[in-house]
Design a protein around this motif. Sequence first.
Motif, mmCIF file in Angstrom:
data_model
loop_
_atom_site.group_PDB
_atom_site.id
_atom_site.type_symbol
_atom_site.label_atom_id
_atom_site.label_comp_id
_atom_site.label_asym_id
_atom_site.label_seq_id
_atom_site.Cartn_x
_atom_site.Cartn_y
_atom_site.Cartn_z
ATOM 1 N N LYS A 295 0.839 -1.209 0.000
ATOM 2 C CA LYS A 295 0.000 0.000 0.000
ATOM 3 C C LYS A 295 0.872 1.257 0.000
ATOM 4 C CE LYS A 295 -3.637 2.363 2.610
ATOM 5 N NZ LYS A 295 -4.522 2.302 3.810
ATOM 6 N N GLU A 296 1.913 1.274 0.846
ATOM 7 C CA GLU A 296 2.800 2.432 0.902
ATOM 8 C C GLU A 296 3.627 2.556 -0.377
ATOM 9 O OE1 GLU A 296 2.926 4.792 3.604
ATOM 10 O OE2 GLU A 296 1.032 3.691 3.795
ATOM 11 N N LEU A 297 4.003 1.411 -0.962
ATOM 12 C CA LEU A 297 4.760 1.446 -2.212
ATOM 13 C C LEU A 297 3.922 1.996 -3.355
ATOM 14 C CD1 LEU A 297 6.855 -1.861 -2.319
ATOM 15 C CD2 LEU A 297 7.728 0.477 -2.532
ATOM 16 N N LEU A 298 2.705 1.492 -3.492
ATOM 17 C CA LEU A 298 1.853 1.916 -4.602
ATOM 18 C C LEU A 298 1.480 3.393 -4.498
ATOM 19 C CD1 LEU A 298 -0.452 -1.234 -4.889
ATOM 20 C CD2 LEU A 298 1.369 -0.519 -6.464
ATOM 21 N N ALA A 299 1.405 3.891 -3.277
ATOM 22 C CA ALA A 299 1.111 5.316 -3.074
ATOM 23 C C ALA A 299 2.369 6.178 -3.203
ATOM 24 C CB ALA A 299 0.484 5.522 -1.704
ATOM 25 N N LEU A 300 3.523 5.525 -3.475
ATOM 26 C CA LEU A 300 4.826 6.186 -3.637
ATOM 27 C C LEU A 300 5.313 6.872 -2.361
ATOM 28 C CD1 LEU A 300 4.448 7.767 -7.201
ATOM 29 C CD2 LEU A 300 5.499 5.581 -6.574
ATOM 30 N N ARG A 301 4.729 6.480 -1.221
ATOM 31 C CA ARG A 301 5.129 7.139 0.022
ATOM 32 C C ARG A 301 6.509 6.689 0.505
ATOM 33 N NH1 ARG A 301 -0.647 7.402 1.052
ATOM 34 N NH2 ARG A 301 -0.689 5.271 1.886
ATOM 35 N N TYR A 302 6.917 5.454 0.174
ATOM 36 C CA TYR A 302 8.282 5.063 0.521
ATOM 37 C C TYR A 302 9.303 5.945 -0.200
ATOM 38 C CZ TYR A 302 7.356 0.793 3.203
ATOM 39 O OH TYR A 302 6.983 -0.107 4.181
ATOM 40 N N HIS A 303 9.004 6.285 -1.438
ATOM 41 C CA HIS A 303 9.934 7.097 -2.220
ATOM 42 C C HIS A 303 9.893 8.566 -1.795
ATOM 43 C CE1 HIS A 303 9.478 3.453 -4.649
ATOM 44 N NE2 HIS A 303 10.642 3.754 -5.193
ATOM 45 N N ARG A 304 8.724 9.038 -1.391
ATOM 46 C CA ARG A 304 8.599 10.450 -1.033
ATOM 47 C C ARG A 304 9.008 10.733 0.402
ATOM 48 N NH1 ARG A 304 2.621 10.792 -3.770
ATOM 49 N NH2 ARG A 304 3.275 11.130 -5.942
ATOM 50 N N HIS A 305 8.842 9.755 1.272
ATOM 51 C CA HIS A 305 9.004 10.033 2.701
ATOM 52 C C HIS A 305 10.003 9.133 3.413
ATOM 53 C CE1 HIS A 305 5.620 12.659 2.158
ATOM 54 N NE2 HIS A 305 4.854 11.666 1.781
ATOM 55 N N SER A 306 10.547 8.135 2.746
ATOM 56 C CA SER A 306 11.585 7.293 3.335
ATOM 57 C C SER A 306 12.701 7.114 2.311
ATOM 58 C CB SER A 306 11.001 5.951 3.785
ATOM 59 O OG SER A 306 10.159 6.123 4.917
ATOM 60 N N ASN A 307 13.310 5.948 2.318
ATOM 61 C CA ASN A 307 14.445 5.720 1.426
ATOM 62 C C ASN A 307 14.088 4.745 0.310
ATOM 63 O OD1 ASN A 307 17.094 6.253 0.680
ATOM 64 N ND2 ASN A 307 17.927 4.575 1.897
ATOM 65 N N GLY A 308 12.874 4.879 -0.228
ATOM 66 C CA GLY A 308 12.454 4.106 -1.387
ATOM 67 C C GLY A 308 12.383 2.613 -1.124
ATOM 68 N N LEU A 309 12.833 1.838 -2.108
ATOM 69 C CA LEU A 309 12.756 0.380 -2.027
ATOM 70 C C LEU A 309 13.582 -0.175 -0.871
ATOM 71 C CD1 LEU A 309 12.949 -0.526 -5.816
ATOM 72 C CD2 LEU A 309 10.933 -0.599 -4.337
ATOM 73 N N THR A 310 14.645 0.519 -0.516
ATOM 74 C CA THR A 310 15.462 0.069 0.610
ATOM 75 C C THR A 310 14.642 0.037 1.902
ATOM 76 O OG1 THR A 310 17.459 0.947 -0.400
ATOM 77 C CG2 THR A 310 17.533 0.535 1.971
ATOM 78 N N SER A 311 13.865 1.085 2.124
ATOM 79 C CA SER A 311 13.029 1.133 3.333
ATOM 80 C C SER A 311 11.929 0.090 3.282
ATOM 81 C CB SER A 311 12.414 2.543 3.480
ATOM 82 O OG SER A 311 13.417 3.501 3.691
ATOM 83 N N ALA A 312 11.349 -0.102 2.093
ATOM 84 C CA ALA A 312 10.304 -1.128 1.946
ATOM 85 C C ALA A 312 10.869 -2.499 2.266
ATOM 86 C CB ALA A 312 9.720 -1.094 0.549
ATOM 87 N N ALA A 313 12.087 -2.793 1.761
ATOM 88 C CA ALA A 313 12.709 -4.083 2.030
ATOM 89 C C ALA A 313 12.984 -4.264 3.515
ATOM 90 C CB ALA A 313 14.005 -4.194 1.232
ATOM 91 N N LYS A 314 13.401 -3.218 4.186
ATOM 92 C CA LYS A 314 13.655 -3.303 5.630
ATOM 93 C C LYS A 314 12.372 -3.654 6.379
ATOM 94 C CE LYS A 314 17.583 -0.148 6.050
ATOM 95 N NZ LYS A 314 18.062 1.128 6.628
ATOM 96 N N ASP A 315 11.258 -3.025 5.963
ATOM 97 C CA ASP A 315 9.999 -3.298 6.654
ATOM 98 C C ASP A 315 9.529 -4.734 6.415
ATOM 99 O OD1 ASP A 315 9.913 -0.823 7.767
ATOM 100 O OD2 ASP A 315 8.484 0.015 6.330
ATOM 101 N N LEU A 316 9.880 -5.297 5.281
ATOM 102 C CA LEU A 316 9.480 -6.664 4.988
ATOM 103 C C LEU A 316 10.374 -7.708 5.663
ATOM 104 C CD1 LEU A 316 8.577 -6.578 1.179
ATOM 105 C CD2 LEU A 316 7.010 -7.105 3.071
ATOM 106 N N LEU A 317 11.649 -7.391 5.812
ATOM 107 C CA LEU A 317 12.626 -8.409 6.208
ATOM 108 C C LEU A 317 13.127 -8.301 7.640
ATOM 109 C CD1 LEU A 317 14.740 -8.370 2.919
ATOM 110 C CD2 LEU A 317 12.909 -9.950 3.542
ATOM 111 N N PHE A 318 12.955 -7.148 8.275
ATOM 112 C CA PHE A 318 13.549 -6.984 9.598
ATOM 113 C C PHE A 318 12.509 -6.618 10.651
ATOM 114 C CE2 PHE A 318 16.853 -6.004 6.460
ATOM 115 C CZ PHE A 318 17.839 -6.904 6.853
#
Length: 318
Positions: A295-318
Amino acid sequence: MCTFNGAVFLPAQLESLAAQTCPPDELVVCDDCSKDETAALLRAFAAHAPFSVRVYVNERTQGSTKNFEQAIARCTGEFIALCDQDDVWLPEKLERMTAALAAAPQAGLVFSDAEVVGEHLRPLGQRLWQCFKFGPAEQELFRRGRAFEVLFKHNVVTGTTMAFRAEFKKLLLPLPALGGVIHDAVIALLIAAVAELVLIPEPLVLYRQHAGQQIGPRLPDESVGTWVATARHTDAHAYTHVAAQLKTIHERLAAYDDPAPRAAAMRLLTARIAHLAARANMPRRRRRRLPAVLKELLALRYHRHSNGLTSAAKDLLF
């Protein structure tokens, strides 16, 4: 100016103020219970300075943010320039800054680059904007009236390089307590939300580095003066903490209506607060996090407000 046990470097800064091509109308100094000769040096300077000098000594230590808050409150001029005790201003600093603000009625704050120097004022081969990685692309955003977007990612404005219109005291004071975010960043972000910022690319300050600084080595990095760097850690408590800081900024802007805060700044604050809340409330089990991350990826909020795909991967894996 705010001082605290600054006797070693204070005389050079005071001399640089007296040498300004456009002298200040007044110098307001708040000393935070110095135990050295700082207060005596200030009073001696006040006795022969070519402008009004008012020295206030706190009854108990306030800390740098509260000390600057009360110094700002006591200023009576049209423009306010913050001054650290251990730097040196180049002679044309105040003249350049007041001229820049006078030429841009829509601007609320002006700031310059600075030459980074050692304890004995020897250049270290760096400019402050280089240390901040404040390059041409972000400088252009400032010129296009989009300073808030840049400052939301990382602070590039230090107190000793800035001057702002006194009319914004009602927006700034009392300075919000944001736990780890220094007053420079708060002042710049709040004013950027309601007015334009003007930049002067030339260094107008010798920005001194020395071992006795109050907040340690002052060469800036991503962990100093910003609330965004804190949010890069995969830590629910960190996200909640940063969200609370941004809510304080949002509330201050919402209460300020002269002029009304820029809608874009308020939208950006609201969106980042929501994104941080989403990251803070990820399910503890990793396999259940995928819908929220998508949901956050599709809304582009990871890219606008965090560190993009890196932050998304952290939320999934850690």
